[in-house]
Design an enzyme around this catalytic site. Structure first.
Site, PDB file in Angstrom:
ATOM      1  N   PHE A 234       0.872  -1.187   0.000  1.00 14.99           N
ATOM      2  CA  PHE A 234       0.000   0.000   0.000  1.00 14.99           C
ATOM      3  C   PHE A 234       0.911   1.240   0.000  1.00 14.99           C
ATOM      4  O   PHE A 234       0.840   2.082   0.892  1.00 14.99           O
ATOM      5  CB  PHE A 234      -0.942   0.035   1.215  1.00 14.99           C
ATOM      6  CG  PHE A 234      -1.808  -1.183   1.362  1.00 14.99           C
ATOM      7  CD1 PHE A 234      -3.004  -1.289   0.661  1.00 14.99           C
ATOM      8  CD2 PHE A 234      -1.431  -2.235   2.195  1.00 14.99           C
ATOM      9  CE1 PHE A 234      -3.817  -2.419   0.802  1.00 14.99           C
ATOM     10  CE2 PHE A 234      -2.233  -3.363   2.332  1.00 14.99           C
ATOM     11  CZ  PHE A 234      -3.426  -3.448   1.641  1.00 14.99           C
ATOM     12  N   ASP A 255       1.018  -1.165  -4.934  1.00 11.54           N
ATOM     13  CA  ASP A 255      -0.229  -0.415  -4.766  1.00 11.54           C
ATOM     14  C   ASP A 255      -1.160  -0.784  -5.909  1.00 11.54           C
ATOM     15  O   ASP A 255      -0.706  -1.192  -6.979  1.00 11.54           O
ATOM     16  CB  ASP A 255       0.034   1.099  -4.764  1.00 11.54           C
ATOM     17  CG  ASP A 255      -1.079   1.882  -4.064  1.00 11.54           C
ATOM     18  OD1 ASP A 255      -0.894   2.271  -2.899  1.00 11.54           O
ATOM     19  OD2 ASP A 255      -2.139   2.086  -4.693  1.00 11.54           O
ATOM     20  N   SER A 256      -2.465  -0.618  -5.690  1.00 12.01           N
ATOM     21  CA  SER A 256      -3.409  -0.942  -6.760  1.00 12.01           C
ATOM     22  C   SER A 256      -3.637   0.264  -7.678  1.00 12.01           C
ATOM     23  O   SER A 256      -4.274   0.128  -8.718  1.00 12.01           O
ATOM     24  CB  SER A 256      -4.741  -1.399  -6.162  1.00 12.01           C
ATOM     25  OG  SER A 256      -5.244  -0.393  -5.314  1.00 12.01           O
ATOM     26  N   ASN A 281      -3.306  -5.960  -6.459  1.00 13.11           N
ATOM     27  CA  ASN A 281      -4.122  -6.014  -5.253  1.00 13.11           C
ATOM     28  C   ASN A 281      -3.244  -6.621  -4.156  1.00 13.11           C
ATOM     29  O   ASN A 281      -2.742  -7.734  -4.285  1.00 13.11           O
ATOM     30  CB  ASN A 281      -5.349  -6.887  -5.517  1.00 13.11           C
ATOM     31  CG  ASN A 281      -6.213  -7.010  -4.277  1.00 13.11           C
ATOM     32  OD1 ASN A 281      -5.725  -7.180  -3.147  1.00 13.11           O
ATOM     33  ND2 ASN A 281      -7.508  -6.920  -4.470  1.00 13.11           N
ATOM     34  N   ALA A 282      -3.074  -5.890  -3.082  1.00 14.61           N
ATOM     35  CA  ALA A 282      -2.133  -6.297  -2.038  1.00 14.61           C
ATOM     36  C   ALA A 282      -2.495  -7.645  -1.420  1.00 14.61           C
ATOM     37  O   ALA A 282      -1.615  -8.439  -1.102  1.00 14.61           O
ATOM     38  CB  ALA A 282      -2.085  -5.228  -0.954  1.00 14.61           C
ATOM     39  N   CYS A 342      -5.174   3.142  10.092  1.00 14.10           N
ATOM     40  CA  CYS A 342      -5.691   4.493  10.306  1.00 14.10           C
ATOM     41  C   CYS A 342      -7.186   4.467  10.605  1.00 14.10           C
ATOM     42  O   CYS A 342      -7.879   5.467  10.491  1.00 14.10           O
ATOM     43  CB  CYS A 342      -5.373   5.394   9.112  1.00 14.10           C
ATOM     44  SG  CYS A 342      -5.938   4.742   7.554  1.00 14.10           S
TER      45      CYS A 342
HETATM   46  N1  SAH Z   1       1.779   4.290   2.663  1.00 16.33           N
HETATM   47  C1  SAH Z   1       1.255   5.429   1.957  1.00 16.33           C
HETATM   48  C2  SAH Z   1      -0.205   5.651   2.182  1.00 16.33           C
HETATM   49  C3  SAH Z   1      -1.091   4.495   1.812  1.00 16.33           C
HETATM   50  S1  SAH Z   1      -2.754   4.959   1.583  1.00 16.33           S
HETATM   51  C4  SAH Z   1       2.022   6.677   2.364  1.00 16.33           C
HETATM   52  O1  SAH Z   1       2.572   6.700   3.457  1.00 16.33           O
HETATM   53  O2  SAH Z   1       2.038   7.643   1.598  1.00 16.33           O
HETATM   54  C5  SAH Z   1      -3.451   3.485   1.049  1.00 16.33           C
HETATM   55  C6  SAH Z   1      -3.068   3.053  -0.355  1.00 16.33           C
HETATM   56  O3  SAH Z   1      -3.618   1.773  -0.559  1.00 16.33           O
HETATM   57  C7  SAH Z   1      -3.593   3.921  -1.484  1.00 16.33           C
HETATM   58  O4  SAH Z   1      -2.518   4.355  -2.266  1.00 16.33           O
HETATM   59  C8  SAH Z   1      -4.501   2.969  -2.315  1.00 16.33           C
HETATM   60  O5  SAH Z   1      -4.344   3.159  -3.708  1.00 16.33           O
HETATM   61  C9  SAH Z   1      -3.968   1.634  -1.912  1.00 16.33           C
HETATM   62  N2  SAH Z   1      -4.893   0.503  -1.972  1.00 16.33           N
HETATM   63  C10 SAH Z   1      -6.181   0.441  -1.558  1.00 16.33           C
HETATM   64  N3  SAH Z   1      -6.661  -0.813  -1.676  1.00 16.33           N
HETATM   65  C11 SAH Z   1      -5.652  -1.571  -2.163  1.00 16.33           C
HETATM   66  C12 SAH Z   1      -5.508  -2.958  -2.484  1.00 16.33           C
HETATM   67  N4  SAH Z   1      -6.513  -3.819  -2.305  1.00 16.33           N
HETATM   68  N5  SAH Z   1      -4.319  -3.385  -2.958  1.00 16.33           N
HETATM   69  C13 SAH Z   1      -3.293  -2.528  -3.125  1.00 16.33           C
HETATM   70  N6  SAH Z   1      -3.370  -1.223  -2.827  1.00 16.33           N
HETATM   71  C14 SAH Z   1      -4.530  -0.742  -2.358  1.00 16.33           C
END
Ligand code: SAH
Length: 399
Positions: A234, A255-256, A281-282, A342
């Site tokens: 993410f 990231d997705s 997708n994570a 969060c």
């Molecule tokens: N770590 C980052 C903030 C992450 S915010 C920082 O510190 O700047 C959450 C992120 O998760 C977003 O960028 C969103 O695009 C991503 N996201 C949401 N669902 C997801 C999924 N299922 N798989 C991968 N990424 C995802």
């Protein structure tokens, strides 16, 4: 300046609240829910009102919303005659507080709503640009906006001020639709730095106001322990990944969002770093990697808020558990897990418990290195628990 509904004088506006609402305020909280409002007849949206208990005892001055479940947000325990003056003083106090607690960055939250006794107002600084969010009917009035923008312009002399709009919040507050735009100046992009690392900023794009400033101190903490091969899950625009790259031999970000990864790559180039970005997708990726027996020395998990409300808590806890379980499985002995949440509705104790259970389930022994929260420019009011939402657990796998 965009068109705002005109403000309303408050002098004769009184709201009576129930005993439960009164007790909440007397206990130090600043919100009164709609169900605790006894009478609010004729009070216009966004008005500044005097709050009384059922025996007509004055409790304070608050901002009223006609649509939110949070009907009143307390502004002062005293009468307020000069709203613009109060807003300007509170902004100055917020700036003075940042001078004490913010280091090594030109990007930070200048005003954090209730945390700065300015309910409904968010102001972020990104180097020479400011982003503001007016999240309530009251902050969206012309009087409030004028006072806020004038003070910010005077204090920072920014190249531009952008207003970031969250359409969902405007709908909840029954405010007229509006889009994000510059309300002062013309510059809409800049470069800011955190902990010596540089980032691109687009004032009118990206999540939140552009970056996750609340994680700034956690980036530095993560970098302190990281080494070897790292995975930032993410990763958004790559903030953790870039911090890890200071210490690690290789870093991969997942990231997705393709758009986020494009900016992550531009950020890597800006800092002369090579990071591998993977659009996926994570959940799927972690499952596949874990099954394939991949191993890492450092894994960061920073998912979006899974529990947006109490109702979704159970599902959220399952999501956190699955992510942490997979990550713990893939960490080498001595490896470091940086696990964030969060979701306000997941308490710090609950979050630690989830990680503990995940560790037990995959038969790993973990030690807590740091139990962290949000950066100090996102102040947490002890009497307003809702102001504390971010959790960041740093742990190491012993064997
Ligand atoms: N770590 C980052 C903030 C992450 S915010 C920082 O510190 O700047 C959450 C992120 O998760 C977003 O960028 C969103 O695009 C991503 N996201 C949401 N669902 C997801 C999924 N299922 N798989 C991968 N990424 C995802």
């Amino acid at each position: 300046m965009p068109d705002h509904p005109s403000s309303v004088s408050h002098h004769d506006l009184a709201v009576k609240i129930s005993r439960r609402g009164t007790e909440r305020l007397l206990a130090g909280h600043v919100w009164v829910y709609r169900s605790d409002v006894v009478s609010s007849d004729g009070i216009p949206p966004g008005a500044l009102v005097s709050v009384f208990d059922e025996r007509k005892k004055f409790l304070g001055t608050a901002l009223y919303s006609s649509s939110s479940q949070i009907a009143l947000r307390l502004l002062a325990r005293e009468p307020v005659d000069d709203l613009p003056g109060l807003l300007r003083n509170r902004i100055r106090a917020a700036i003075a507080y940042r001078a004490q607690v913010v280091h090594d960055t030109d990007a930070y939250r200048v005003v954090f709503s209730e945390g700065d006794f300015l309910p409904g107002l968010i102001v972020d600084r990104y180097n020479d640009l400011l982003s503001v969010q007016m999240l309530t009917q009251a902050m969206d009035t012309e009087v409030a906006c004028q006072a806020v923008i004038t003070e910010l312009a005077e204090q920072f002399k920014p190249s531009a001020i952008a207003e970031r709009v969250d359409p969902k919040i405007r709908e909840l507050e029954q405010l007229p639709k509006r889009i994000s735009s510059l309300i002062k100046g013309e510059k809409s992009s800049t470069i800011f730095s955190m902990n010596g690392i540089r980032f691109h900023h687009q004032a009118l794009e990206g999540q939140k106001t552009g970056a996750f400033l609340d994680q700034r101190e956690n980036y530095a903490a993560a970098a302190q322990y990281a080494r070897g091969e790292a995975l930032d899950v993410f990763c958004y625009q790559g903030a953790f990944a870039l911090h890890l790259a200071e210490r690690c031999s290789s870093v991969r970000g997942v990231d997705s969002s393709r758009l986020a990864l494009e900016i992550a790559e531009r950020n890597a180039a800006l800092n002369g770093r090579e990071i591998e970005w993977i659009e996926a997708n994570a959940f799927d990726l972690l499952r596949d990697y874990a099954h394939a027996g991949r191993q890492y020395d450092c894994i960061v998990l920073d998912p979006p808020a899974f529990a947006k409300s109490k109702r979704t808590l159970e599902t959220a806890l399952r999501g956190y558990k699955e992510l942490n379980l997979r990550a713990l499985k893939m960490l080498r002995a001595g490896g470091v897990l940086v696990s964030c949440s969060c979701s306000y509705h997941v308490s710090p104790a609950q979050f630690l418990e989830i990680i503990a259970i995940a560790a037990r389930d995959v038969h790993r022994n973990i030690r807590l290195l740091e139990n962290r929260s949000q950066a100090k420019d996102h102040p947490m009011l002890l009497n307003v628990p809702e102001t504390a939402y971010l959790k960041c657990v740093v742990a190491t796998v012993s064997y």
